[in-house]
Design a protein around this motif. Structure first.
Motif, mmCIF file in Angstrom:
data_model
loop_
_atom_site.group_PDB
_atom_site.id
_atom_site.type_symbol
_atom_site.label_atom_id
_atom_site.label_comp_id
_atom_site.label_asym_id
_atom_site.label_seq_id
_atom_site.Cartn_x
_atom_site.Cartn_y
_atom_site.Cartn_z
ATOM 1 N N LEU A 140 0.839 -1.194 0.000
ATOM 2 C CA LEU A 140 0.000 0.000 0.000
ATOM 3 C C LEU A 140 0.880 1.252 0.000
ATOM 4 O O LEU A 140 0.743 2.149 0.832
ATOM 5 N N LEU A 143 0.087 5.188 0.907
ATOM 6 C CA LEU A 143 -1.125 5.378 1.699
ATOM 7 C C LEU A 143 -0.739 5.872 3.085
ATOM 8 O O LEU A 143 -0.109 5.175 3.869
ATOM 9 N N ARG A 144 -1.126 7.103 3.383
ATOM 10 C CA ARG A 144 -0.775 7.728 4.650
ATOM 11 C C ARG A 144 -1.806 7.323 5.708
ATOM 12 O O ARG A 144 -2.971 7.686 5.611
ATOM 13 N N ALA A 145 -1.344 6.546 6.666
ATOM 14 C CA ALA A 145 -2.253 5.932 7.636
ATOM 15 C C ALA A 145 -2.010 6.467 9.039
ATOM 16 O O ALA A 145 -0.869 6.524 9.511
ATOM 17 N N LEU A 175 1.807 -1.312 10.127
ATOM 18 C CA LEU A 175 1.408 -0.526 8.960
ATOM 19 C C LEU A 175 2.565 -0.382 7.971
ATOM 20 O O LEU A 175 2.381 -0.499 6.752
ATOM 21 N N THR A 176 3.757 -0.152 8.485
ATOM 22 C CA THR A 176 4.936 -0.023 7.628
ATOM 23 C C THR A 176 5.203 -1.326 6.885
ATOM 24 O O THR A 176 5.583 -1.316 5.702
ATOM 25 N N CYS A 180 2.345 0.954 4.070
ATOM 26 C CA CYS A 180 1.752 2.258 4.390
ATOM 27 C C CYS A 180 2.807 3.230 4.910
ATOM 28 O O CYS A 180 3.895 2.833 5.325
ATOM 29 N N ASP A 221 -4.626 9.729 4.987
ATOM 30 C CA ASP A 221 -5.611 9.290 4.007
ATOM 31 C C ASP A 221 -6.621 8.347 4.637
ATOM 32 O O ASP A 221 -7.725 8.176 4.109
ATOM 33 N N LEU A 267 -6.864 -3.524 5.737
ATOM 34 C CA LEU A 267 -5.704 -3.084 4.950
ATOM 35 C C LEU A 267 -4.720 -4.218 4.729
ATOM 36 O O LEU A 267 -4.209 -4.400 3.624
ATOM 37 N N PRO A 283 -4.343 4.148 -2.407
ATOM 38 C CA PRO A 283 -3.238 5.105 -2.182
ATOM 39 C C PRO A 283 -3.261 6.179 -3.260
ATOM 40 O O PRO A 283 -3.641 5.925 -4.414
#
Length: 288
Positions: A140, A143-145, A175-176, A180, A221, A267, A283
């Motif tokens: 992803l 994509l700023r999470a 997430l990383t 993301c 986002d 996600l 994204p």
């Protein structure tokens, strides 16, 4: 030991997708928790009756122990309360005696060595971030999470032992691993407002609005949860509280979420190719 899957009371009815997605992700990573029938963890009545809440948790722990399983839950409220009950039983001999007596007719006994863990530590520490990243086939990227931690996994930290309560990183690490870009945001560790829903809806919604504003100001986002109650409070499928506010009349309608709010399982499953990513979660395109 294998894990018993503890979805809590809310997931099967209000957020079944969170449960199904979490189990699918775990299965794809080589973990298949055993689905069992459990009672409530006891969290909703903790402040009305300590004994009732701890007994409820102790029974769930004892049911898992009798089957030879530790407990894995995707709900941080369930996680936090089950851990709370374990500590309360270890520190209060009188409470342990009363709970033991109450469980005896069912032939149940609490196991103080049983492990209670949450979805995020299993992904980050047991499966491992390297394995999670290896399973990602559709990163992803871009994509700023904004990771929403929730209250019950972090506090009280001597009880939950989840992560650094003041500067946690476990959520951002997961997430990383899926590609993301985690964003730092001011209110990431603050309450979502759900405990006030149905009691003071205006304040509950004000807290939710402040969370959206903080995440948006940081350039997020998407707002990502890993807790049933937080997702219900902040997400599009949230449980609306229609109770009237005394002296004011019907509560105002719930505000629409100004940015997508989704569980971490959604996600991660999309990044692993298990299902498509929702349109609102795509994204941003390079140069867009």
């Amino acid at each position: 030991m294998t894990y018993a899957w503890f979805p809590g009371c809310r997931i099967p009815f209000h957020l079944p997708g969170y449960g199904r997605q979490s189990l699918a992700v775990l299965a794809a990573l080589g973990l298949r928790p055993v689905e069992m029938e459990f009672n409530c963890c006891g969290y909703p009545v903790r402040h009305q009756s300590l004994f009732a809440s701890v007994l409820s948790a102790a029974r769930a722990l004892a049911v898992a122990a009798r089957a030879g399983h530790d407990i894995l839950t995707p709900c941080k409220c369930c996680f936090g309360h089950l851990r709370f009950a374990q500590v309360a039983l270890s520190e209060r001999p009188d409470l342990r005696t009363a709970v033991t007596d109450a469980l005896r007719p069912e032939g149940l006994r609490d196991d103080p060595d049983l492990t209670v863990t949450h979805l995020l530590p299993v992904l980050a520490r047991e499966v491992g971030l390297v394995a999670v990243k290896k399973a990602v086939i559709r990163p992803l990227a871009g994509l700023r999470a904004a990771a929403h931690y929730g209250c019950h996994a972090l506090r009280p930290s001597p009880v939950t032992r989840f992560d650094d309560p003041l500067s946690p990183t476990i959520f951002e690490d997961v997430l990383t691993a899926m590609g993301c870009v985690p964003v730092p945001w001011t209110l990431r560790l603050e309450c979502c407002g759900q405990p006030l829903a149905g009691k003071n809806d205006r304040l509950a919604m004000a807290l939710a609005r402040s969370k959206y504003d903080s995440a948006l100001a940081a350039g997020a986002d998407v707002l990502v949860t890993a807790c049933t109650y937080c997702q219900m409070q902040l997400g599009a499928q949230a449980l609306s509280c229609e109770m009237a506010t005394p002296g004011i009349g019907a509560s105002p309608p719930r505000p629409e979420s100004p940015l997508p709010v989704t569980p971490v399982s959604d996600l991660l499953g999309a990044a692993m190719g298990l299902w498509p990513l929702g349109d609102r979660l795509a994204p941003p395109k390079a140069g867009g």
